[in-house]
Scaffold this motif. Sequence first.
Motif, short mmCIF file in Angstrom:
data_model
loop_
_atom_site.label_atom_id
_atom_site.label_comp_id
_atom_site.label_asym_id
_atom_site.label_seq_id
_atom_site.Cartn_x
_atom_site.Cartn_y
_atom_site.Cartn_z
N CYS A 448 5.96 51.84 80.18
CA CYS A 448 6.01 50.91 79.05
C CYS A 448 5.94 49.48 79.57
N GLY A 449 5.05 48.67 79.02
CA GLY A 449 4.97 47.27 79.42
C GLY A 449 6.14 46.46 78.90
N ASP A 450 6.33 45.27 79.44
CA ASP A 450 7.44 44.44 78.98
C ASP A 450 7.29 44.07 77.51
N GLY A 451 6.06 43.81 77.06
CA GLY A 451 5.83 43.50 75.65
C GLY A 451 6.15 44.69 74.77
N GLY A 452 5.69 45.89 75.17
CA GLY A 452 5.97 47.09 74.40
C GLY A 452 7.45 47.44 74.40
N PHE A 453 8.11 47.20 75.52
CA PHE A 453 9.54 47.51 75.61
C PHE A 453 10.34 46.64 74.65
N LEU A 454 10.03 45.34 74.61
CA LEU A 454 10.75 44.45 73.70
C LEU A 454 10.31 44.68 72.26
N HIS A 455 9.08 45.13 72.06
CA HIS A 455 8.55 45.41 70.73
C HIS A 455 9.32 46.54 70.06
N GLY A 456 9.56 47.61 70.77
CA GLY A 456 10.25 48.75 70.16
C GLY A 456 10.78 49.75 71.17
N GLY A 457 10.39 49.60 72.44
CA GLY A 457 10.80 50.57 73.45
C GLY A 457 12.28 50.57 73.74
N ILE A 458 12.95 49.43 73.53
CA ILE A 458 14.38 49.36 73.84
C ILE A 458 15.17 50.34 72.99
N SER A 459 14.77 50.53 71.73
CA SER A 459 15.49 51.49 70.89
C SER A 459 15.22 52.91 71.37
N GLY A 460 14.01 53.17 71.87
CA GLY A 460 13.71 54.49 72.44
C GLY A 460 14.52 54.76 73.69
#
Length: 627
Positions: A448-460
């Motif tokens: 997961c990229g940093d943008g994707g992680f902050l976009h919604g990956g953190i909840s995953g």
Amino acid sequence: MGSILKEKTPGTCVLAYGYEAVARGALEADVKVVSGFPGTPSSGCTQALAAVAKDENIHVEWATNERVALEVAWGAAMNGQRAMCTMNHLGMNVVIDSLKYCNNYGVTGGMVIFVGDDVGANTSAIESDSRVLASAADVPVLCPATPDEARQMTAYAFELSEMLGCPVVVRSVCQLMMTQSAVPVGERRHIPHESGFKPNPRRVVMFEPGTMSAVTIHRFLHRNLEKCHSLLAEKRFDYVDAADGRIGLICCGVTYALTKAALRRMGVKAPILKLSCVNPLNEELVAAFAEKLDALLVLEEGEAFVEERVAALLQRRGMMQKVFGRIHKEIPYGGELFVGDLERVLRRVLLGEDYDPAGEAMKPYLPERNLTLCAGCGHMGVFYAIRKVMADYNGGQYTAFADAGCSFMGILTPAKSINSATNMGGCISFASGVADTSDPGIPTIALCGDGGFLHGGISGLANAVFNEANLVVILLDNAALCNTGVQPTGCTGTNATGAAVPKVDLEALCRSVGVPYVDTVDPLKLEDTKEALRKALDAPKPAVIVARQPCVITRLKDERKAGVAPKTAVVDPVRCQQCGDCGELYCAAILRSSQEKTTIRPDLCSACGMCVEACKNGAISVVEVSK
């Protein structure tokens, strides 16, 4: 870029892209807050406004995702200021929950949602029509036909929003946003709105005396659309081009200009109804147009959205005109409608001709080729490490998944390091589901990229910790949203206007949600990356590796600004044994053949050093580029 935003004299024509015209319209309406998330074809609008934000005293930001962007704009609009949020069609899927709440609660300052639909999926994973979702939320939808109309509609949308007390969507497509034309600028207005939050307690859905029920609010929204219809009718964005003929053309948004061009090429005239206001639909105008005709051909980019509504309208009113379009297969679903495509359809429907504007024999030969990472991209080192480590781990069995960033290129030949990709930030949750249903001995990896992680990956990731997912997560931190134009993220250290801001600490963030094992590595260091993956595979799960290396485009720009001499990797032909080790990086700058020694293209090489480490014969070194 941006000259149209700086023009001060009303009526002056300026050559501008469609997205710049939207930005100009927002400026003319005295927008104060702009929040967006990058995505073709809407990104340029936010970037254009960011370039003038300091001079114009407006707040412009890249949000961590589209839902956050909408909620920031909503808060500003409820605080009495005019606000805009921007996104592409994928973002409209993300914001639907917030959009419905926003419309139910209402706004006091004008609020515009600018959505750019990537019809044809030029840079997107899927096609989607934002008109459908916006209409499902009972929000007015405007679809400009030209860059000048995009400017006018955007400016008016703020005024319309304030009159209705609800958000207004301005929806456009790639062909309009990426085209340039002469756009006359309008007068810059100053709207004296005072900041001050003014709650709307009657439209808060609560179980308190005096508040409106959800059903009452829903009925109010439909009455609001009726009011919107009357207001839009006065602006005459929709109109009829009269001409002789028994088949009428209904053109929605950009297809109006494209259809006019196709008819000029054909030397034919036909009655045209131009529709730019699609929710609410001007049913009286549609019915009056259809009344004198035998059939209608609906031309629109996206779904058969207007076509279905027109057909239903005619049936309700007992008007039996035939409606051509996507439903009856005259136009295929999916893809953009170019002038040649429209000419083919128009000749068949209007003239009964079979017409192919190019012909199979005239189509240029284009060799098939895959997308590829930039030479020296840190993702390349991660893909290399996964292939090498997993080949020796558990018999080579593993599954790996990426999200919608540059990491999805790991699916493609020849890299083939991962199995599939998901939506933005969705790979961690997706991989958790795979891990939950797989043999515990088969590793599951999420990239997961940093943008994707902050976009919604953190909840995953929080969910993976909470449910003890047997998962290795690799966060590809290149400090940018590279797949959409290298926009900043929370890990960049600068914001949309270039101001220095604190960076999000990914390692601390992961530990804060309870991740039991967190490691950090520079993916350009191949052996270190391989060792980090081996340790994570054996560590308590879920385990996280932060692979941190700036985007190569950013790195090279920074080096040029700092006056660092350009470098390239070179191959010593005497030492080169043609072993193929460097080729396993699948770097675009490395050229190999069975007949010749390996060479490296200096025009592509970024001197990342990965090939130097990969070469066991010491045949590759990094040198300064001679002037």
